[in-house]
Design a protein around this motif. Structure first.
Motif, PDB file in Angstrom:
ATOM      1  N   LEU A 159       0.811  -1.221   0.000  1.00  0.00           N
ATOM      2  CA  LEU A 159       0.000   0.000   0.000  1.00  0.00           C
ATOM      3  C   LEU A 159       0.845   1.272   0.000  1.00  0.00           C
ATOM      4  N   PHE A 160       2.165   1.141   0.121  1.00  0.00           N
ATOM      5  CA  PHE A 160       3.049   2.304   0.106  1.00  0.00           C
ATOM      6  C   PHE A 160       3.022   2.950  -1.272  1.00  0.00           C
ATOM      7  N   PRO A 161       3.189   4.263  -1.342  1.00  0.00           N
ATOM      8  CA  PRO A 161       3.226   4.934  -2.645  1.00  0.00           C
ATOM      9  C   PRO A 161       4.556   4.696  -3.357  1.00  0.00           C
ATOM     10  N   ARG A 162       4.556   4.920  -4.638  1.00  0.00           N
ATOM     11  CA  ARG A 162       5.784   4.800  -5.435  1.00  0.00           C
ATOM     12  C   ARG A 162       6.391   6.195  -5.635  1.00  0.00           C
ATOM     13  N   THR A 163       6.544   6.909  -4.547  1.00  0.00           N
ATOM     14  CA  THR A 163       7.055   8.272  -4.578  1.00  0.00           C
ATOM     15  C   THR A 163       8.265   8.372  -3.654  1.00  0.00           C
ATOM     16  N   PRO A 164       9.015   9.473  -3.737  1.00  0.00           N
ATOM     17  CA  PRO A 164      10.127   9.660  -2.807  1.00  0.00           C
ATOM     18  C   PRO A 164       9.608   9.809  -1.382  1.00  0.00           C
ATOM     19  N   GLY A 165      10.421   9.385  -0.434  1.00  0.00           N
ATOM     20  CA  GLY A 165      10.019   9.532   0.949  1.00  0.00           C
ATOM     21  C   GLY A 165      11.004   8.929   1.912  1.00  0.00           C
ATOM     22  N   VAL A 166      10.598   8.907   3.161  1.00  0.00           N
ATOM     23  CA  VAL A 166      11.396   8.374   4.255  1.00  0.00           C
ATOM     24  C   VAL A 166      10.588   7.266   4.910  1.00  0.00           C
ATOM     25  N   TYR A 167      11.264   6.168   5.263  1.00  0.00           N
ATOM     26  CA  TYR A 167      10.572   5.080   5.952  1.00  0.00           C
ATOM     27  C   TYR A 167      11.230   4.839   7.301  1.00  0.00           C
TER      28      TYR A 167
ATOM     29  N   ASP B  27       6.512   2.537   8.956  1.00  0.00           N
ATOM     30  CA  ASP B  27       5.773   3.743   8.614  1.00  0.00           C
ATOM     31  C   ASP B  27       6.558   4.507   7.559  1.00  0.00           C
ATOM     32  N   PHE B  28       5.877   5.446   6.908  1.00  0.00           N
ATOM     33  CA  PHE B  28       6.572   6.246   5.910  1.00  0.00           C
ATOM     34  C   PHE B  28       6.069   7.681   5.949  1.00  0.00           C
ATOM     35  N   LEU B  29       6.894   8.567   5.440  1.00  0.00           N
ATOM     36  CA  LEU B  29       6.551   9.969   5.248  1.00  0.00           C
ATOM     37  C   LEU B  29       6.848  10.294   3.800  1.00  0.00           C
ATOM     38  N   GLU B  30       5.830  10.684   3.058  1.00  0.00           N
ATOM     39  CA  GLU B  30       6.038  11.043   1.653  1.00  0.00           C
ATOM     40  C   GLU B  30       6.752  12.383   1.560  1.00  0.00           C
ATOM     41  N   CYS B  31       7.562  12.543   0.523  1.00  0.00           N
ATOM     42  CA  CYS B  31       8.262  13.795   0.259  1.00  0.00           C
ATOM     43  C   CYS B  31       8.033  14.173  -1.199  1.00  0.00           C
ATOM     44  N   GLU B  32       8.144  15.448  -1.485  1.00  0.00           N
ATOM     45  CA  GLU B  32       7.942  15.899  -2.859  1.00  0.00           C
ATOM     46  C   GLU B  32       9.102  15.509  -3.763  1.00  0.00           C
ATOM     47  N   THR B  33      10.325  15.582  -3.236  1.00  0.00           N
ATOM     48  CA  THR B  33      11.511  15.281  -4.038  1.00  0.00           C
ATOM     49  C   THR B  33      12.465  14.393  -3.249  1.00  0.00           C
ATOM     50  N   GLU B  34      13.457  13.852  -3.951  1.00  0.00           N
ATOM     51  CA  GLU B  34      14.485  13.053  -3.291  1.00  0.00           C
ATOM     52  C   GLU B  34      15.329  13.904  -2.353  1.00  0.00           C
ATOM     53  N   VAL B  35      15.536  15.157  -2.699  1.00  0.00           N
ATOM     54  CA  VAL B  35      16.305  16.062  -1.832  1.00  0.00           C
ATOM     55  C   VAL B  35      15.547  16.280  -0.528  1.00  0.00           C
ATOM     56  N   ASP B  36      14.234  16.471  -0.607  1.00  0.00           N
ATOM     57  CA  ASP B  36      13.426  16.601   0.607  1.00  0.00           C
ATOM     58  C   ASP B  36      13.552  15.348   1.469  1.00  0.00           C
ATOM     59  N   ALA B  37      13.545  14.192   0.827  1.00  0.00           N
ATOM     60  CA  ALA B  37      13.667  12.929   1.560  1.00  0.00           C
ATOM     61  C   ALA B  37      15.036  12.838   2.246  1.00  0.00           C
ATOM     62  N   LEU B  38      16.078  13.249   1.571  1.00  0.00           N
ATOM     63  CA  LEU B  38      17.416  13.238   2.142  1.00  0.00           C
ATOM     64  C   LEU B  38      17.500  14.127   3.381  1.00  0.00           C
ATOM     65  N   LEU B  39      16.963  15.331   3.273  1.00  0.00           N
ATOM     66  CA  LEU B  39      16.995  16.266   4.407  1.00  0.00           C
ATOM     67  C   LEU B  39      16.132  15.772   5.576  1.00  0.00           C
ATOM     68  N   LYS B  40      14.963  15.223   5.249  1.00  0.00           N
ATOM     69  CA  LYS B  40      14.081  14.709   6.306  1.00  0.00           C
ATOM     70  C   LYS B  40      14.714  13.499   6.994  1.00  0.00           C
ATOM     71  N   GLU B  41      15.337  12.621   6.210  1.00  0.00           N
ATOM     72  CA  GLU B  41      16.023  11.461   6.788  1.00  0.00           C
ATOM     73  C   GLU B  41      17.117  11.925   7.751  1.00  0.00           C
ATOM     74  N   SER B  42      17.908  12.892   7.338  1.00  0.00           N
ATOM     75  CA  SER B  42      18.990  13.401   8.181  1.00  0.00           C
ATOM     76  C   SER B  42      18.449  13.947   9.497  1.00  0.00           C
TER      77      SER B  42
END
Length: 157
Positions: free
Chosen positions: A45-53, A104-119
């Motif tokens: 059920l996870f989206p196929r978008t950039p994000g953090v898990y 769990d996951f958090l969707e992000c708009e871009t891969e850069v957003d995912a990188l910053l959120k992960e950090s």
């Protein structure tokens, strides 16, 4: 099938469940593939978008924070029959995958957003299976000065 294994000071008594070595659960009756199938159903059920898990153990503690270009593909790679985590990613990641009870996951708009959120999440939560980014440093940035006669480029934090 029983296996004794040690990794970074952890002595583990594990049982093989659907291709993953699963730690014993204090005498609890664990359905062999039910645990993996439950996670696979959720991941489908996870989206196929950039994000953090965020992978969590049975007490709800975050074990690992990761980023992905495609959340569904990345997270499902931990729980495929042919994943071969021990050979491809090592005993530490295999052990982490065997402890996962929820994701769990958090969707992000871009891969850069995912990188910053992960950090940020790694620094805030300090999960045991994230070895990098736990320090108090931030990502380096390029600073370009335009007020000077000759613009300069500097690496800064």
């Amino acid at each position: 099938m029983e296996d004794k294994h040690s990794t970074k000071g952890l002595s583990l008594s594990r049982t093989i469940y659907c291709g993953l070595l699963r730690p014993e659960h204090d005498g609890q009756d664990v359905t062999l593939c039910g645990w993996v199938q439950r996670l696979r159903d959720k991941i489908a059920l996870f989206p196929r978008t950039p994000g953090v898990y965020l992978t969590k153990d049975r007490e709800g503690r975050v074990l690992y924070v990761g980023k992905a270009r495609d959340l569904r593909a990345r997270v499902s790679s931990y729980f495929q029959d042919s994943a071969g985590l021990l050979n491809s990613r090592g005993p530490r990641i295999e052990h982490m995958a065997a402890l996962v009870e929820d994701i769990d996951f958090l969707e992000c708009e871009t891969e850069v957003d995912a990188l910053l959120k992960e950090s940020r999440l790694i620094k805030d939560i300090q999960p045991p299976y994230n070895e990098q980014l736990k320090d108090d440093k931030t990502f380096p940035y390029l600073e370009i000065t335009t007020a000077d006669n000759f613009p300069g480029v500097y690496v800064t934090r």
